[in-house]
Design a protein around this motif. Structure first.
Motif, PDB file in Angstrom:
ATOM      1  N   ALA A   1      29.322  17.493   4.847  1.00  0.00           N
ATOM      2  CA  ALA A   1      30.370  16.885   4.022  1.00  0.00           C
ATOM      3  C   ALA A   1      30.510  15.398   4.334  1.00  0.00           C
ATOM      4  CB  ALA A   1      31.701  17.605   4.235  1.00  0.00           C
ATOM      5  N   GLU A   2      30.429  15.037   5.612  1.00  0.00           N
ATOM      6  CA  GLU A   2      30.524  13.623   5.999  1.00  0.00           C
ATOM      7  C   GLU A   2      29.342  12.829   5.452  1.00  0.00           C
ATOM      8  OE1 GLU A   2      33.149  12.268   7.174  1.00  0.00           O
ATOM      9  OE2 GLU A   2      34.182  14.148   7.607  1.00  0.00           O
ATOM     10  N   ILE A   3      28.164  13.435   5.452  1.00  0.00           N
ATOM     11  CA  ILE A   3      26.981  12.762   4.896  1.00  0.00           C
ATOM     12  C   ILE A   3      27.145  12.588   3.388  1.00  0.00           C
ATOM     13  CG2 ILE A   3      24.501  13.034   4.446  1.00  0.00           C
ATOM     14  CD1 ILE A   3      24.362  14.384   7.282  1.00  0.00           C
ATOM     15  N   VAL A   4      27.652  13.610   2.720  1.00  0.00           N
ATOM     16  CA  VAL A   4      27.895  13.515   1.274  1.00  0.00           C
ATOM     17  C   VAL A   4      28.898  12.402   0.986  1.00  0.00           C
ATOM     18  CG1 VAL A   4      28.880  14.725  -0.714  1.00  0.00           C
ATOM     19  CG2 VAL A   4      27.256  15.910   0.782  1.00  0.00           C
ATOM     20  N   ARG A   5      29.945  12.302   1.791  1.00  0.00           N
ATOM     21  CA  ARG A   5      30.929  11.228   1.615  1.00  0.00           C
ATOM     22  C   ARG A   5      30.271   9.856   1.769  1.00  0.00           C
ATOM     23  NH1 ARG A   5      34.198  15.054   4.649  1.00  0.00           N
ATOM     24  NH2 ARG A   5      35.848  15.829   3.281  1.00  0.00           N
ATOM     25  N   LEU A   6      29.409   9.731   2.773  1.00  0.00           N
ATOM     26  CA  LEU A   6      28.715   8.464   3.005  1.00  0.00           C
ATOM     27  C   LEU A   6      27.807   8.118   1.824  1.00  0.00           C
ATOM     28  CD1 LEU A   6      27.924   6.044   4.764  1.00  0.00           C
ATOM     29  CD2 LEU A   6      26.222   7.526   5.868  1.00  0.00           C
ATOM     30  N   VAL A   7      27.043   9.082   1.347  1.00  0.00           N
ATOM     31  CA  VAL A   7      26.148   8.841   0.208  1.00  0.00           C
ATOM     32  C   VAL A   7      26.960   8.437  -1.018  1.00  0.00           C
ATOM     33  CG1 VAL A   7      24.540   9.970  -1.405  1.00  0.00           C
ATOM     34  CG2 VAL A   7      24.285  10.312   1.063  1.00  0.00           C
ATOM     35  N   ALA A   8      28.081   9.100  -1.248  1.00  0.00           N
ATOM     36  CA  ALA A   8      28.939   8.763  -2.394  1.00  0.00           C
ATOM     37  C   ALA A   8      29.492   7.347  -2.262  1.00  0.00           C
ATOM     38  CB  ALA A   8      30.077   9.775  -2.515  1.00  0.00           C
ATOM     39  N   LEU A   9      29.903   6.966  -1.058  1.00  0.00           N
ATOM     40  CA  LEU A   9      30.399   5.601  -0.843  1.00  0.00           C
ATOM     41  C   LEU A   9      29.314   4.560  -1.083  1.00  0.00           C
ATOM     42  CD1 LEU A   9      32.689   5.793   2.331  1.00  0.00           C
ATOM     43  CD2 LEU A   9      33.282   4.794   0.119  1.00  0.00           C
ATOM     44  N   VAL A  10      28.126   4.805  -0.564  1.00  0.00           N
ATOM     45  CA  VAL A  10      27.027   3.855  -0.743  1.00  0.00           C
ATOM     46  C   VAL A  10      26.681   3.743  -2.226  1.00  0.00           C
ATOM     47  CG1 VAL A  10      24.564   3.466  -0.278  1.00  0.00           C
ATOM     48  CG2 VAL A  10      26.099   4.128   1.582  1.00  0.00           C
ATOM     49  N   PHE A  11      26.579   4.877  -2.919  1.00  0.00           N
ATOM     50  CA  PHE A  11      26.275   4.859  -4.351  1.00  0.00           C
ATOM     51  C   PHE A  11      27.355   4.090  -5.120  1.00  0.00           C
ATOM     52  CE2 PHE A  11      26.731   6.611  -8.606  1.00  0.00           C
ATOM     53  CZ  PHE A  11      25.454   6.412  -9.113  1.00  0.00           C
ATOM     54  N   SER A  12      28.626   4.366  -4.819  1.00  0.00           N
ATOM     55  CA  SER A  12      29.720   3.682  -5.502  1.00  0.00           C
ATOM     56  C   SER A  12      29.705   2.186  -5.237  1.00  0.00           C
ATOM     57  CB  SER A  12      31.072   4.265  -5.056  1.00  0.00           C
ATOM     58  OG  SER A  12      31.154   5.627  -5.393  1.00  0.00           O
ATOM     59  N   CYS A  13      29.440   1.808  -4.004  1.00  0.00           N
ATOM     60  CA  CYS A  13      29.394   0.392  -3.644  1.00  0.00           C
ATOM     61  C   CYS A  13      28.256  -0.316  -4.377  1.00  0.00           C
ATOM     62  CB  CYS A  13      29.242   0.256  -2.129  1.00  0.00           C
ATOM     63  SG  CYS A  13      29.432  -1.420  -1.533  1.00  0.00           S
TER      64      CYS A  13
ATOM     65  N   VAL B   1      29.619   5.637   8.860  1.00  0.00           N
ATOM     66  CA  VAL B   1      28.410   5.665   9.694  1.00  0.00           C
ATOM     67  C   VAL B   1      28.796   5.859  11.161  1.00  0.00           C
ATOM     68  CG1 VAL B   1      26.498   4.232  10.588  1.00  0.00           C
ATOM     69  CG2 VAL B   1      26.940   4.346   8.115  1.00  0.00           C
ATOM     70  N   GLN B   2      29.805   5.121  11.598  1.00  0.00           N
ATOM     71  CA  GLN B   2      30.254   5.262  12.994  1.00  0.00           C
ATOM     72  C   GLN B   2      30.825   6.657  13.253  1.00  0.00           C
ATOM     73  OE1 GLN B   2      29.452   3.092  15.306  1.00  0.00           O
ATOM     74  NE2 GLN B   2      28.508   1.903  13.668  1.00  0.00           N
ATOM     75  N   LYS B   3      31.494   7.214  12.262  1.00  0.00           N
ATOM     76  CA  LYS B   3      32.033   8.571  12.408  1.00  0.00           C
ATOM     77  C   LYS B   3      30.903   9.576  12.594  1.00  0.00           C
ATOM     78  CE  LYS B   3      35.324  11.712  10.209  1.00  0.00           C
ATOM     79  NZ  LYS B   3      36.217  11.903   9.056  1.00  0.00           N
ATOM     80  N   LEU B   4      29.821   9.401  11.849  1.00  0.00           N
ATOM     81  CA  LEU B   4      28.659  10.284  12.006  1.00  0.00           C
ATOM     82  C   LEU B   4      28.009  10.118  13.374  1.00  0.00           C
ATOM     83  CD1 LEU B   4      27.089  10.004   8.449  1.00  0.00           C
ATOM     84  CD2 LEU B   4      28.061  12.061   9.506  1.00  0.00           C
TER      85      LEU B   4
ATOM     86  N   VAL C   1      36.986  12.970  -6.637  1.00  0.00           N
ATOM     87  CA  VAL C   1      36.562  14.361  -6.773  1.00  0.00           C
ATOM     88  C   VAL C   1      36.069  14.824  -5.408  1.00  0.00           C
ATOM     89  CG1 VAL C   1      35.017  15.957  -7.964  1.00  0.00           C
ATOM     90  CG2 VAL C   1      35.928  13.958  -9.170  1.00  0.00           C
ATOM     91  N   THR C   2      36.796  15.756  -4.806  1.00  0.00           N
ATOM     92  CA  THR C   2      36.478  16.178  -3.436  1.00  0.00           C
ATOM     93  C   THR C   2      36.242  17.689  -3.321  1.00  0.00           C
ATOM     94  OG1 THR C   2      38.818  16.425  -2.914  1.00  0.00           O
ATOM     95  CG2 THR C   2      37.805  14.276  -2.440  1.00  0.00           C
ATOM     96  N   LEU C   3      35.991  18.337  -4.416  1.00  0.00           N
ATOM     97  CA  LEU C   3      35.806  19.785  -4.394  1.00  0.00           C
ATOM     98  C   LEU C   3      34.684  20.188  -3.441  1.00  0.00           C
ATOM     99  CD1 LEU C   3      36.546  22.561  -5.521  1.00  0.00           C
ATOM    100  CD2 LEU C   3      34.878  22.160  -7.336  1.00  0.00           C
ATOM    101  N   LEU C   4      33.528  19.543  -3.551  1.00  0.00           N
ATOM    102  CA  LEU C   4      32.387  19.892  -2.701  1.00  0.00           C
ATOM    103  C   LEU C   4      32.677  19.600  -1.233  1.00  0.00           C
ATOM    104  CD1 LEU C   4      29.452  20.793  -2.277  1.00  0.00           C
ATOM    105  CD2 LEU C   4      28.782  18.415  -2.719  1.00  0.00           C
ATOM    106  N   THR C   5      33.116  18.379  -0.937  1.00  0.00           N
ATOM    107  CA  THR C   5      33.329  18.015   0.472  1.00  0.00           C
ATOM    108  C   THR C   5      34.484  18.804   1.089  1.00  0.00           C
ATOM    109  OG1 THR C   5      34.638  16.118  -0.263  1.00  0.00           O
ATOM    110  CG2 THR C   5      32.319  15.720   0.284  1.00  0.00           C
TER     111      THR C   5
END
Length: 183
Positions: free
Chosen positions: A94-106, A163-166, A76-80
């Protein structure tokens, strides 16, 4: 980290993807054989449906990490995507949201593994079987847990990459991305 990622990609591309593909092709052929046997000759094996079903699911499970790596899973990428179009500051959000989503999913998948591995052990201990009683359940449950574990490893690399991208660095570039950018 780059070398570890190259090894991981190699494992996925050279071993895991072909194994999952062969499993899925074998299941398809077995299902076709069952259809012919059932409708042309009037008999079938009760266990064959279980084998096709659970082996197909196992092939899909083994592909989880590869699908995650390529972004070819339900996402689901509507927000980002909306934030990406607004401007540079919103792209950073958007990049921070992606990172938070990845960490939560992991973290979620790590918890699934934590609670799922005892289920595999119980399946071995209590000799749980498929509906037809033709097969033990533990190999299929182990395939599921392996698929989740492979997905966790992939997410670990994606979290590092994000993280490196940020930080303004480009790391762990996929071969297709390198060709597209000319590197």
């Amino acid at each position: 980290m780059e070398k570890a990622y190259v090894i991981w990609r190699g494992f996925q591309d050279r071993l895991l993807a072909p194994a999952a593909g062969l499993l899925l092709i074998g299941c398809t052929l077995m299902a076709l054989l069952e259809v012919v046997r059932r409708y042309a000759f009037g008999f079938s094996f009760e266990w064959q449906q279980d084998l096709v079903t659970y082996a197909t699911m196992s092939g899909v499970y083994l592909y989880f990490g590869i699908a995650q790596r390529h972004g070819s899973h339900l996402n689901v990428t509507l927000l980002t995507d909306s934030l990406d179009t607004v401007g540079p500051r919103c792209r950073a959000v958007a990049e921070i949201v992606r990172l938070v989503a990845l960490v939560f999913s992991c973290l979620f998948l790590l918890l699934v593994l934590w609670w799922g591995l005892p289920e595999v052990e119980d399946s071995v201990k209590y000799e749980t079987r498929t509906e037809s009683l033709g097969f033990p359940m533990w190999p299929f449950l182990l395939a599921l847990m392996s698929g989740f574990a492979f997905m966790v490893v992939t997410m670990f690399f994606q979290i590092y990459r994000q993280v490196q991208k940020l930080r303004g660095r480009t790391v762990l570039v996929e071969p297709a991305e390198a060709e597209a950018t000319g590197h």
